[in-house]
Design a protein around this motif. Structure first.
Motif, PDB file in Angstrom:
ATOM      1  N   GLU A  46       0.831  -1.203   0.000  1.00 30.30           N
ATOM      2  CA  GLU A  46       0.000   0.000   0.000  1.00 30.30           C
ATOM      3  C   GLU A  46       0.867   1.255   0.000  1.00 30.30           C
ATOM      4  O   GLU A  46       1.980   1.251   0.534  1.00 30.30           O
ATOM      5  CB  GLU A  46      -0.934   0.025   1.228  1.00 30.30           C
ATOM      6  N   ASN A  58       0.766  13.349  -0.703  1.00 30.59           N
ATOM      7  CA  ASN A  58      -0.442  12.570  -0.456  1.00 30.59           C
ATOM      8  C   ASN A  58      -0.070  11.482   0.542  1.00 30.59           C
ATOM      9  O   ASN A  58       1.009  10.884   0.435  1.00 30.59           O
ATOM     10  CB  ASN A  58      -0.971  11.945  -1.746  1.00 30.59           C
ATOM     11  N   TYR A  59      -0.955  11.237   1.511  1.00 32.35           N
ATOM     12  CA  TYR A  59      -0.673  10.289   2.573  1.00 32.35           C
ATOM     13  C   TYR A  59      -1.797   9.267   2.713  1.00 32.35           C
ATOM     14  O   TYR A  59      -2.970   9.572   2.483  1.00 32.35           O
ATOM     15  CB  TYR A  59      -0.526  11.006   3.917  1.00 32.35           C
ATOM     16  N   LEU A  60      -1.423   8.084   3.146  1.00 34.28           N
ATOM     17  CA  LEU A  60      -2.380   7.084   3.583  1.00 34.28           C
ATOM     18  C   LEU A  60      -3.129   7.669   4.783  1.00 34.28           C
ATOM     19  O   LEU A  60      -2.513   8.282   5.655  1.00 34.28           O
ATOM     20  CB  LEU A  60      -1.625   5.807   3.979  1.00 34.28           C
ATOM     21  N   ASP A  61      -4.440   7.487   4.817  1.00 33.16           N
ATOM     22  CA  ASP A  61      -5.229   8.107   5.886  1.00 33.16           C
ATOM     23  C   ASP A  61      -4.716   7.743   7.274  1.00 33.16           C
ATOM     24  O   ASP A  61      -4.672   8.591   8.172  1.00 33.16           O
ATOM     25  CB  ASP A  61      -6.701   7.684   5.761  1.00 33.16           C
ATOM     26  N   SER A  62      -4.312   6.516   7.461  1.00 34.57           N
ATOM     27  CA  SER A  62      -3.926   6.060   8.797  1.00 34.57           C
ATOM     28  C   SER A  62      -2.606   6.646   9.284  1.00 34.57           C
ATOM     29  O   SER A  62      -2.274   6.512  10.467  1.00 34.57           O
ATOM     30  CB  SER A  62      -3.852   4.532   8.836  1.00 34.57           C
ATOM     31  N   LYS A  64      -1.695   9.996   8.388  1.00 29.79           N
ATOM     32  CA  LYS A  64      -1.795  11.461   8.364  1.00 29.79           C
ATOM     33  C   LYS A  64      -1.629  12.029   9.772  1.00 29.79           C
ATOM     34  O   LYS A  64      -2.213  11.537  10.724  1.00 29.79           O
ATOM     35  CB  LYS A  64      -3.135  11.885   7.770  1.00 29.79           C
ATOM     36  N   ASP A  89       1.949  -0.315  12.092  1.00 27.40           N
ATOM     37  CA  ASP A  89       2.854   0.257  11.098  1.00 27.40           C
ATOM     38  C   ASP A  89       3.969  -0.721  10.720  1.00 27.40           C
ATOM     39  O   ASP A  89       4.762  -0.442   9.816  1.00 27.40           O
ATOM     40  CB  ASP A  89       3.496   1.550  11.619  1.00 27.40           C
TER      41      ASP A  89
END
Length: 121
Positions: A46, A58-62, A64, A89
């Protein structure tokens, strides 16, 4: 034509921090996107964070608010500062870029070999 070498992975306790670094080398005319992906055991790879040559991120929501991506266009490097790390993580983190090796070549994707990040609870 482009090699990506990561560094900075390791073992850290939950709540701790790590900084990943990646340097691109080889026949590079231009790099567009630089970023980080991750893959945990049994899960799909991912996108964690990505930054364009113009600095858009742009970041993965989890992640941010916890992770920050940055790049140095002059040195062809990208860093990922990871704070408030959580056990979820834990994964192998891969450096990624899209690059041209000459001005008429198309942008192609390149991957690093991966670096393990383990967060203990």
């Amino acid at each position: 034509q482009v090699q990506l070498v990561e560094s900075g992975g390791g073992l850290v306790q939950a709540g701790g921090s790590l900084r990943l670094s990646c340097a691109a080398s080889g026949s590079i005319f231009s790099i567009n996107a630089l970023g980080w992906y991750r893959q945990a055991p049994g899960k799909q790879r991912e996108l964690v964070a990505i930054i364009t040559s113009g600095g858009r991120t742009n970041y993965l929501d989890s992640v941010k608010g916890r992770f920050t991506i940055s790049r140095d266009n002059a040195k062809n490097t990208v860093d990922l500062q990871m704070n408030s790390l959580k056990p979820e993580d834990t994964a192998v983190y891969y450096c990624y870029c899209t690059a041209q090796w000459r001005d008429v070549s198309p942008f192609a994707p390149y991957w690093g070999q991966g670096t393990q990040v383990t967060v203990s609870s």
